[in-house]
Design a protein around this motif. Structure first.
Motif, short mmCIF file in Angstrom:
data_model
loop_
_atom_site.label_atom_id
_atom_site.label_comp_id
_atom_site.label_asym_id
_atom_site.label_seq_id
_atom_site.Cartn_x
_atom_site.Cartn_y
_atom_site.Cartn_z
N PRO A 4 18.51 35.87 -0.91
CA PRO A 4 19.00 34.52 -1.20
C PRO A 4 20.52 34.41 -1.25
N ASP A 5 21.21 35.47 -1.71
CA ASP A 5 22.67 35.42 -1.75
C ASP A 5 23.31 35.99 -0.48
N ALA A 6 22.47 36.40 0.49
CA ALA A 6 22.90 36.91 1.80
C ALA A 6 23.66 38.22 1.74
N ARG A 7 23.72 38.85 0.56
CA ARG A 7 24.42 40.13 0.47
C ARG A 7 23.59 41.28 1.02
N HIS A 8 22.28 41.08 1.06
CA HIS A 8 21.38 42.13 1.54
C HIS A 8 20.46 41.60 2.64
N VAL A 9 19.93 42.54 3.42
CA VAL A 9 18.87 42.28 4.40
C VAL A 9 17.75 43.23 4.10
N VAL A 10 16.50 42.77 4.22
CA VAL A 10 15.37 43.68 4.16
C VAL A 10 14.67 43.66 5.51
N THR A 11 14.32 44.86 5.99
CA THR A 11 13.65 45.01 7.28
C THR A 11 12.29 45.66 7.09
N ALA A 12 11.38 45.38 8.02
CA ALA A 12 10.05 45.99 8.03
C ALA A 12 9.83 46.64 9.39
N SER A 13 9.25 47.84 9.38
CA SER A 13 9.17 48.61 10.61
C SER A 13 7.81 49.28 10.81
N GLU A 14 7.55 49.58 12.07
CA GLU A 14 6.37 50.36 12.42
C GLU A 14 6.45 51.79 11.89
N ASP A 15 7.64 52.22 11.47
CA ASP A 15 7.81 53.61 11.01
C ASP A 15 7.28 53.84 9.59
N THR A 16 6.58 52.85 9.02
CA THR A 16 5.96 52.88 7.68
C THR A 16 6.97 52.70 6.55
N THR A 17 8.18 52.27 6.85
CA THR A 17 9.14 51.97 5.79
C THR A 17 9.65 50.54 5.90
N ALA A 18 10.00 49.98 4.75
CA ALA A 18 10.89 48.83 4.70
C ALA A 18 12.23 49.37 4.20
N ARG A 19 13.30 48.71 4.58
CA ARG A 19 14.61 49.18 4.15
C ARG A 19 15.46 48.01 3.66
N LEU A 20 16.22 48.29 2.60
CA LEU A 20 17.16 47.32 2.04
C LEU A 20 18.56 47.73 2.46
N TRP A 21 19.32 46.76 3.02
CA TRP A 21 20.63 47.05 3.60
C TRP A 21 21.69 46.14 3.02
N LEU A 22 22.93 46.60 3.02
CA LEU A 22 24.08 45.74 2.77
C LEU A 22 24.40 44.99 4.06
N THR A 23 24.49 43.67 3.97
CA THR A 23 24.62 42.83 5.17
C THR A 23 25.88 43.15 5.97
N GLU A 24 27.01 43.18 5.31
CA GLU A 24 28.27 43.26 6.04
C GLU A 24 28.59 44.67 6.53
N SER A 25 28.24 45.68 5.75
CA SER A 25 28.57 47.06 6.16
C SER A 25 27.46 47.72 6.95
N GLY A 26 26.22 47.23 6.79
CA GLY A 26 25.09 47.86 7.47
C GLY A 26 24.59 49.12 6.78
N GLU A 27 25.08 49.39 5.57
CA GLU A 27 24.65 50.58 4.83
C GLU A 27 23.23 50.39 4.29
N CYS A 28 22.39 51.43 4.44
CA CYS A 28 21.04 51.40 3.88
C CYS A 28 21.11 51.74 2.40
N VAL A 29 20.60 50.83 1.56
CA VAL A 29 20.64 51.03 0.11
C VAL A 29 19.38 51.77 -0.36
N PHE A 30 18.21 51.31 0.09
CA PHE A 30 16.93 51.93 -0.28
C PHE A 30 15.99 51.94 0.92
N SER A 31 15.18 53.01 0.99
CA SER A 31 14.05 53.05 1.92
C SER A 31 12.78 52.95 1.09
N LEU A 32 11.89 52.04 1.46
CA LEU A 32 10.68 51.75 0.69
C LEU A 32 9.47 52.26 1.46
N PRO A 33 8.88 53.40 1.05
CA PRO A 33 7.83 54.05 1.86
C PRO A 33 6.45 53.42 1.64
#
Length: 336
Positions: free
Chosen positions: A83-112
Protein backbone atom coordinates in the motif's frame (compact mmCIF):
# COMPACT_ATOMS: atom_id res chain seq x y z
CA UNK A 1 -3.13 -21.39 -27.53
CA UNK A 2 -1.67 -18.21 -26.21
CA UNK A 3 -2.82 -18.52 -22.60
CA UNK A 4 -0.61 -16.22 -20.57
CA UNK A 5 1.20 -15.07 -23.67
CA UNK A 6 1.96 -11.39 -23.99
CA UNK A 7 5.18 -10.81 -25.86
CA UNK A 8 5.08 -7.05 -25.69
CA UNK A 9 3.91 -4.97 -22.78
CA UNK A 10 2.51 -1.62 -23.75
CA UNK A 11 1.18 1.15 -21.59
CA UNK A 12 -2.26 1.85 -23.02
CA UNK A 13 -3.32 5.47 -22.94
CA UNK A 14 -7.06 6.11 -23.22
CA UNK A 15 -6.95 9.77 -24.17
CA UNK A 16 -6.61 10.54 -27.86
CA UNK A 17 -3.91 9.14 -30.07
CA UNK A 18 -6.28 7.28 -32.33
CA UNK A 19 -6.42 4.22 -30.12
CA UNK A 20 -2.91 2.98 -30.72
CA UNK A 21 -0.96 1.41 -27.90
CA UNK A 22 1.24 3.75 -25.91
CA UNK A 23 4.73 3.48 -24.49
CA UNK A 24 6.75 0.30 -24.89
CA UNK A 25 7.91 -0.97 -21.50
CA UNK A 26 10.13 -3.81 -22.65
CA UNK A 27 13.39 -3.70 -24.54
CA UNK A 28 13.25 -4.03 -28.30
CA UNK A 29 13.13 -7.67 -29.38
CA UNK A 30 11.92 -8.99 -26.00
CA UNK A 31 9.94 -12.16 -26.62
CA UNK A 32 9.25 -13.56 -23.16
CA UNK A 33 5.78 -13.65 -21.70
CA UNK A 34 4.63 -10.99 -19.24
CA UNK A 35 1.97 -12.34 -16.89
CA UNK A 36 0.98 -9.19 -15.00
CA UNK A 37 1.52 -5.44 -15.04
CA UNK A 38 0.27 -3.57 -11.98
CA UNK A 39 0.29 0.13 -11.06
CA UNK A 40 1.55 1.41 -7.74
CA UNK A 41 -1.17 3.01 -5.57
CA UNK A 42 -0.13 6.52 -6.64
CA UNK A 43 0.11 5.55 -10.31
CA UNK A 44 3.76 6.56 -10.70
CA UNK A 45 5.22 3.05 -11.04
CA UNK A 46 4.34 -0.22 -12.76
CA UNK A 47 5.64 -3.63 -11.73
CA UNK A 48 5.71 -6.47 -14.27
CA UNK A 49 5.94 -10.23 -13.66
CA UNK A 50 7.59 -12.27 -16.36
CA UNK A 51 8.43 -15.68 -17.72
CA UNK A 52 12.09 -14.61 -17.68
CA UNK A 53 12.14 -15.32 -13.87
CA UNK A 54 12.32 -11.63 -12.97
CA UNK A 55 10.00 -8.81 -12.03
CA UNK A 56 10.73 -5.26 -13.07
CA UNK A 57 9.67 -1.85 -11.77
CA UNK A 58 9.09 0.94 -14.31
CA UNK A 59 8.57 4.69 -14.15
CA UNK A 60 5.19 5.50 -15.71
CA UNK A 61 6.11 8.99 -16.95
CA UNK A 62 9.38 8.08 -18.62
CA UNK A 63 8.89 4.37 -19.37
CA UNK A 64 12.35 3.88 -17.86
CA UNK A 65 13.36 0.82 -15.92
CA UNK A 66 13.69 1.63 -12.16
CA UNK A 67 14.76 -1.71 -10.69
CA UNK A 68 14.98 -5.38 -11.56
CA UNK A 69 13.91 -7.96 -8.97
CA UNK A 70 16.31 -10.85 -9.48
CA UNK A 71 16.37 -14.01 -7.37
CA UNK A 72 13.58 -16.33 -8.48
CA UNK A 73 14.54 -19.54 -10.28
CA UNK A 74 11.16 -20.03 -11.98
CA UNK A 75 8.63 -17.95 -13.89
CA UNK A 76 7.20 -15.04 -11.89
CA UNK A 77 3.39 -15.29 -12.05
CA UNK A 78 2.33 -12.23 -10.07
CA UNK A 79 3.75 -9.03 -8.63
CA UNK A 80 2.06 -6.23 -6.67
CA UNK A 81 3.06 -3.16 -4.66
CA UNK A 82 2.50 -2.73 -0.94
CA UNK A 83 0.00 0.00 0.00
CA UNK A 84 2.85 2.46 0.64
CA UNK A 85 4.66 1.28 -2.56
CA UNK A 86 7.91 0.77 -0.65
CA UNK A 87 7.78 -2.98 -1.24
CA UNK A 88 6.79 -5.45 -3.97
CA UNK A 89 5.73 -9.04 -3.37
CA UNK A 90 6.18 -11.61 -6.14
CA UNK A 91 4.86 -15.16 -6.59
CA UNK A 92 6.75 -17.76 -8.59
CA UNK A 93 6.68 -21.26 -9.96
CA UNK A 94 9.89 -21.85 -7.97
CA UNK A 95 7.72 -22.43 -4.81
CA UNK A 96 8.67 -19.10 -3.20
CA UNK A 97 7.12 -15.71 -2.79
CA UNK A 98 9.57 -12.88 -2.27
CA UNK A 99 9.36 -9.47 -0.63
CA UNK A 100 11.47 -6.76 -2.29
CA UNK A 101 12.42 -3.13 -1.80
CA UNK A 102 10.82 -1.31 -4.74
CA UNK A 103 13.49 1.22 -5.59
CA UNK A 104 16.66 -0.80 -4.97
CA UNK A 105 15.36 -4.23 -6.02
CA UNK A 106 16.85 -5.83 -2.89
CA UNK A 107 15.17 -9.04 -1.72
CA UNK A 108 14.10 -8.64 1.92
CA UNK A 109 12.50 -12.06 2.56
CA UNK A 110 11.94 -15.32 0.69
CA UNK A 111 8.70 -17.05 1.72
CA UNK A 112 8.94 -20.83 1.08
CA UNK A 113 5.96 -23.00 0.08
CA UNK A 114 5.22 -26.60 -0.88
CA UNK A 115 4.29 -25.90 -4.50
CA UNK A 116 4.21 -23.23 -7.18
CA UNK A 117 2.65 -19.95 -6.05
CA UNK A 118 0.05 -18.43 -8.32
CA UNK A 119 -0.49 -15.17 -6.47
CA UNK A 120 0.74 -13.06 -3.56
CA UNK A 121 -0.95 -9.92 -2.27
CA UNK A 122 -0.72 -7.45 0.62
CA UNK A 123 -3.25 -6.70 3.34
CA UNK A 124 -4.70 -3.19 3.33
CA UNK A 125 -2.28 -2.07 6.07
CA UNK A 126 0.71 -3.79 4.43
CA UNK A 127 1.38 -5.88 7.53
CA UNK A 128 0.55 -9.26 5.98
CA UNK A 129 1.08 -11.07 2.70
CA UNK A 130 -1.43 -13.67 1.49
CA UNK A 131 -0.33 -16.35 -0.97
CA UNK A 132 -2.20 -18.91 -3.10
CA UNK A 133 -0.31 -22.16 -3.65
CA UNK A 134 -0.41 -25.21 -5.87
CA UNK A 135 -0.13 -27.51 -2.86
CA UNK A 136 -3.75 -26.72 -1.91
CA UNK A 137 -2.93 -24.16 0.77
CA UNK A 138 -3.05 -20.43 1.19
CA UNK A 139 -0.61 -18.83 3.60
CA UNK A 140 -0.33 -15.65 5.65
CA UNK A 141 3.06 -14.04 6.25
CA UNK A 142 4.19 -11.17 8.47
CA UNK A 143 5.94 -8.58 6.33
CA UNK A 144 8.10 -7.31 9.20
CA UNK A 145 9.64 -10.73 9.98
CA UNK A 146 9.03 -12.88 6.90
CA UNK A 147 7.59 -15.54 9.21
CA UNK A 148 4.20 -17.31 8.92
CA UNK A 149 1.41 -15.46 10.74
CA UNK A 150 -0.49 -17.28 13.52
CA UNK A 151 -2.93 -19.77 12.00
CA UNK A 152 -0.99 -20.07 8.73
CA UNK A 153 -1.12 -22.03 6.46
CA UNK A 154 -4.85 -22.00 5.69
CA UNK A 155 -5.74 -25.69 5.39
CA UNK A 156 -8.97 -27.03 3.90
CA UNK A 157 -8.72 -27.18 0.12
CA UNK A 158 -7.60 -30.46 -1.43
CA UNK A 159 -6.49 -29.11 -4.82
CA UNK A 160 -4.44 -26.08 -5.91
CA UNK A 161 -5.55 -22.66 -4.68
CA UNK A 162 -5.51 -20.35 -7.70
CA UNK A 163 -6.65 -17.11 -6.08
CA UNK A 164 -6.60 -15.50 -2.64
CA UNK A 165 -7.64 -12.03 -1.58
CA UNK A 166 -8.10 -10.02 1.61
CA UNK A 167 -11.42 -8.36 2.43
CA UNK A 168 -11.30 -4.56 2.30
CA UNK A 169 -11.03 -4.31 6.10
CA UNK A 170 -8.37 -7.04 6.26
CA UNK A 171 -10.33 -9.20 8.71
CA UNK A 172 -11.25 -11.93 6.22
CA UNK A 173 -9.73 -13.64 3.20
CA UNK A 174 -11.31 -15.54 0.32
CA UNK A 175 -9.72 -18.36 -1.68
CA UNK A 176 -10.69 -20.02 -4.97
CA UNK A 177 -9.55 -23.59 -5.68
CA UNK A 178 -9.49 -26.26 -8.33
CA UNK A 179 -11.48 -28.39 -5.82
CA UNK A 180 -14.65 -26.55 -7.02
CA UNK A 181 -15.03 -24.55 -3.81
CA UNK A 182 -14.22 -21.16 -2.45
CA UNK A 183 -13.59 -20.53 1.22
CA UNK A 184 -13.88 -17.48 3.44
CA UNK A 185 -11.33 -17.38 6.26
CA UNK A 186 -10.82 -15.37 9.41
CA UNK A 187 -7.37 -13.83 9.02
CA UNK A 188 -6.69 -13.76 12.76
CA UNK A 189 -6.21 -17.44 13.57
CA UNK A 190 -6.77 -18.78 10.05
CA UNK A 191 -10.12 -20.53 10.64
CA UNK A 192 -12.60 -21.33 7.86
CA UNK A 193 -15.73 -19.20 8.25
CA UNK A 194 -17.67 -20.48 5.22
CA UNK A 195 -17.13 -22.93 2.37
CA UNK A 196 -18.69 -21.69 -0.88
CA UNK A 197 -20.15 -24.78 -2.57
CA UNK A 198 -22.17 -24.89 -5.78
CA UNK A 199 -19.84 -24.57 -8.75
CA UNK A 200 -19.55 -27.85 -10.69
CA UNK A 201 -16.08 -27.20 -12.14
CA UNK A 202 -12.89 -25.67 -10.77
CA UNK A 203 -12.92 -22.05 -9.62
CA UNK A 204 -10.79 -19.47 -11.37
CA UNK A 205 -11.21 -16.30 -9.32
CA UNK A 206 -12.74 -14.79 -6.20
CA UNK A 207 -13.08 -11.18 -5.09
CA UNK A 208 -14.84 -9.12 -2.41
CA UNK A 209 -17.10 -6.16 -3.11
CA UNK A 210 -15.88 -2.79 -1.77
CA UNK A 211 -18.02 -3.15 1.37
CA UNK A 212 -16.70 -6.65 2.11
CA UNK A 213 -20.26 -8.01 2.29
CA UNK A 214 -20.40 -9.96 -1.00
CA UNK A 215 -17.93 -12.29 -2.74
CA UNK A 216 -17.99 -13.09 -6.44
CA UNK A 217 -16.46 -16.33 -7.79
CA UNK A 218 -15.83 -17.53 -11.35
CA UNK A 219 -15.51 -21.03 -12.70
CA UNK A 220 -14.84 -23.32 -15.63
CA UNK A 221 -18.56 -24.20 -15.35
CA UNK A 222 -19.39 -21.02 -17.40
CA UNK A 223 -20.93 -19.18 -14.42
CA UNK A 224 -20.04 -16.59 -11.86
CA UNK A 225 -21.74 -16.63 -8.47
CA UNK A 226 -22.43 -14.02 -5.82
CA UNK A 227 -22.17 -15.08 -2.17
CA UNK A 228 -23.30 -13.43 1.04
CA UNK A 229 -20.21 -13.10 3.24
CA UNK A 230 -22.25 -13.21 6.45
CA UNK A 231 -23.99 -16.51 5.69
CA UNK A 232 -21.87 -18.13 2.97
CA UNK A 233 -24.98 -18.69 0.83
CA UNK A 234 -25.16 -18.13 -2.93
CA UNK A 235 -27.42 -15.14 -3.66
CA UNK A 236 -27.14 -14.99 -7.47
CA UNK A 237 -25.88 -17.18 -10.31
CA UNK A 238 -24.62 -15.15 -13.27
CA UNK A 239 -25.19 -17.60 -16.11
CA UNK A 240 -25.10 -16.31 -19.69
CA UNK A 241 -21.52 -17.02 -20.72
CA UNK A 242 -21.00 -20.08 -22.92
CA UNK A 243 -17.45 -20.95 -21.80
CA UNK A 244 -14.99 -20.58 -18.90
CA UNK A 245 -15.42 -17.39 -16.86
CA UNK A 246 -11.95 -16.14 -15.94
CA UNK A 247 -12.33 -13.00 -13.86
CA UNK A 248 -15.09 -11.11 -12.07
CA UNK A 249 -14.61 -7.74 -10.41
CA UNK A 250 -16.98 -5.29 -8.76
CA UNK A 251 -17.52 -1.68 -9.76
CA UNK A 252 -16.24 0.88 -7.25
CA UNK A 253 -19.79 1.46 -5.93
CA UNK A 254 -20.36 -2.30 -5.60
CA UNK A 255 -23.58 -2.21 -7.63
CA UNK A 256 -22.21 -3.96 -10.73
CA UNK A 257 -19.91 -6.86 -11.59
CA UNK A 258 -17.93 -7.31 -14.80
CA UNK A 259 -17.01 -10.83 -15.95
CA UNK A 260 -14.59 -11.95 -18.68
CA UNK A 261 -14.86 -15.23 -20.54
CA UNK A 262 -13.30 -17.69 -22.92
CA UNK A 263 -16.41 -17.10 -25.08
CA UNK A 264 -14.97 -13.80 -26.38
CA UNK A 265 -17.19 -11.49 -24.34
CA UNK A 266 -17.23 -9.57 -21.11
CA UNK A 267 -20.54 -8.87 -19.38
CA UNK A 268 -21.73 -6.25 -16.91
CA UNK A 269 -24.24 -7.54 -14.35
CA UNK A 270 -26.43 -5.93 -11.72
CA UNK A 271 -25.51 -7.20 -8.25
CA UNK A 272 -28.99 -6.49 -6.90
CA UNK A 273 -30.92 -8.74 -9.31
CA UNK A 274 -28.24 -10.69 -11.19
CA UNK A 275 -29.43 -9.39 -14.57
CA UNK A 276 -26.90 -8.90 -17.37
CA UNK A 277 -27.03 -5.21 -18.31
CA UNK A 278 -24.52 -5.22 -21.16
CA UNK A 279 -22.57 -7.69 -23.25
CA UNK A 280 -19.18 -6.29 -24.26
CA UNK A 281 -18.21 -8.19 -27.39
CA UNK A 282 -17.06 -9.51 -29.54
CA UNK A 283 -13.38 -10.01 -29.12
CA UNK A 284 -12.31 -12.59 -31.68
CA UNK A 285 -10.78 -14.78 -28.96
CA UNK A 286 -11.00 -15.23 -25.19
CA UNK A 287 -11.28 -12.20 -22.90
CA UNK A 288 -8.86 -13.00 -20.09
CA UNK A 289 -9.35 -9.84 -18.04
CA UNK A 290 -11.87 -7.06 -17.49
CA UNK A 291 -12.08 -4.35 -14.85
CA UNK A 292 -13.87 -1.08 -14.09
CA UNK A 293 -12.14 2.28 -14.11
CA UNK A 294 -11.63 3.88 -10.67
CA UNK A 295 -14.66 6.16 -11.25
CA UNK A 296 -16.81 3.26 -12.49
CA UNK A 297 -17.58 4.99 -15.80
CA UNK A 298 -15.60 2.64 -18.07
CA UNK A 299 -14.48 -0.97 -18.42
CA UNK A 300 -11.28 -2.18 -20.04
CA UNK A 301 -11.05 -5.66 -21.56
CA UNK A 302 -7.91 -7.61 -22.48
CA UNK A 303 -8.33 -10.07 -25.34
CA UNK A 304 -6.37 -12.96 -26.72
CA UNK A 305 -7.15 -11.46 -30.14
CA UNK A 306 -4.18 -9.11 -29.47
CA UNK A 307 -6.56 -6.26 -28.61
CA UNK A 308 -7.56 -4.26 -25.57
CA UNK A 309 -10.82 -2.35 -25.68
CA UNK A 310 -12.37 0.47 -23.66
CA UNK A 311 -16.14 0.41 -23.04
CA UNK A 312 -18.75 2.72 -21.53
CA UNK A 313 -20.01 0.96 -18.40
CA UNK A 314 -23.45 2.59 -18.72
CA UNK A 315 -24.21 1.92 -22.39
CA UNK A 316 -21.98 -1.03 -23.32
CA UNK A 317 -20.60 1.02 -26.22
CA UNK A 318 -17.01 0.40 -27.33
CA UNK A 319 -15.21 3.71 -26.91
CA UNK A 320 -11.75 2.81 -28.12
CA UNK A 321 -9.68 -0.08 -29.45
CA UNK A 322 -6.00 -0.41 -28.59
CA UNK A 323 -4.07 -2.07 -31.38
CA UNK A 324 -0.39 -2.82 -31.72
CA UNK A 325 0.16 -5.95 -29.67
CA UNK A 326 1.63 -8.85 -31.63
CA UNK A 327 0.39 -11.45 -29.17
CA UNK A 328 -2.60 -11.98 -26.85
CA UNK A 329 -3.25 -9.27 -24.28
CA UNK A 330 -3.71 -11.01 -20.93
CA UNK A 331 -4.04 -8.01 -18.61
CA UNK A 332 -5.05 -4.36 -18.78
CA UNK A 333 -5.48 -1.86 -15.97
CA UNK A 334 -6.37 1.76 -15.34
CA UNK A 335 -3.92 4.13 -13.70
CA UNK A 336 -5.30 4.82 -10.21
Amino acid sequence: GGEGALHELRLLRGEGGGGSAGSELLPEGATLEVYAAVFSPDGSRIVTASEDITARVWDVDTGEHVSQLIGHSGEVLSAVFSPDARHVVTASEDTTARLWLTESGECVFSLPHGGEIFLATFSVDGGLVLTACGDGTAALWETTSGKPAPGSPLLGHDKPVLRAEFSPDGALAVTASEDRTGKIWRVQGGQVVHTLEGHIEQLKYAAFNPAGSVVVTTSDDTTARLWDVGTGTCSRILALHSDIVYVALFSPDGRSVVTSSEDGTARIWSVEDGICRWTLGWHEDAVGWAEFSPDGQMVVTAGWDNMARLWCAHTGECLEEFEGHAMPVVYAAFNP
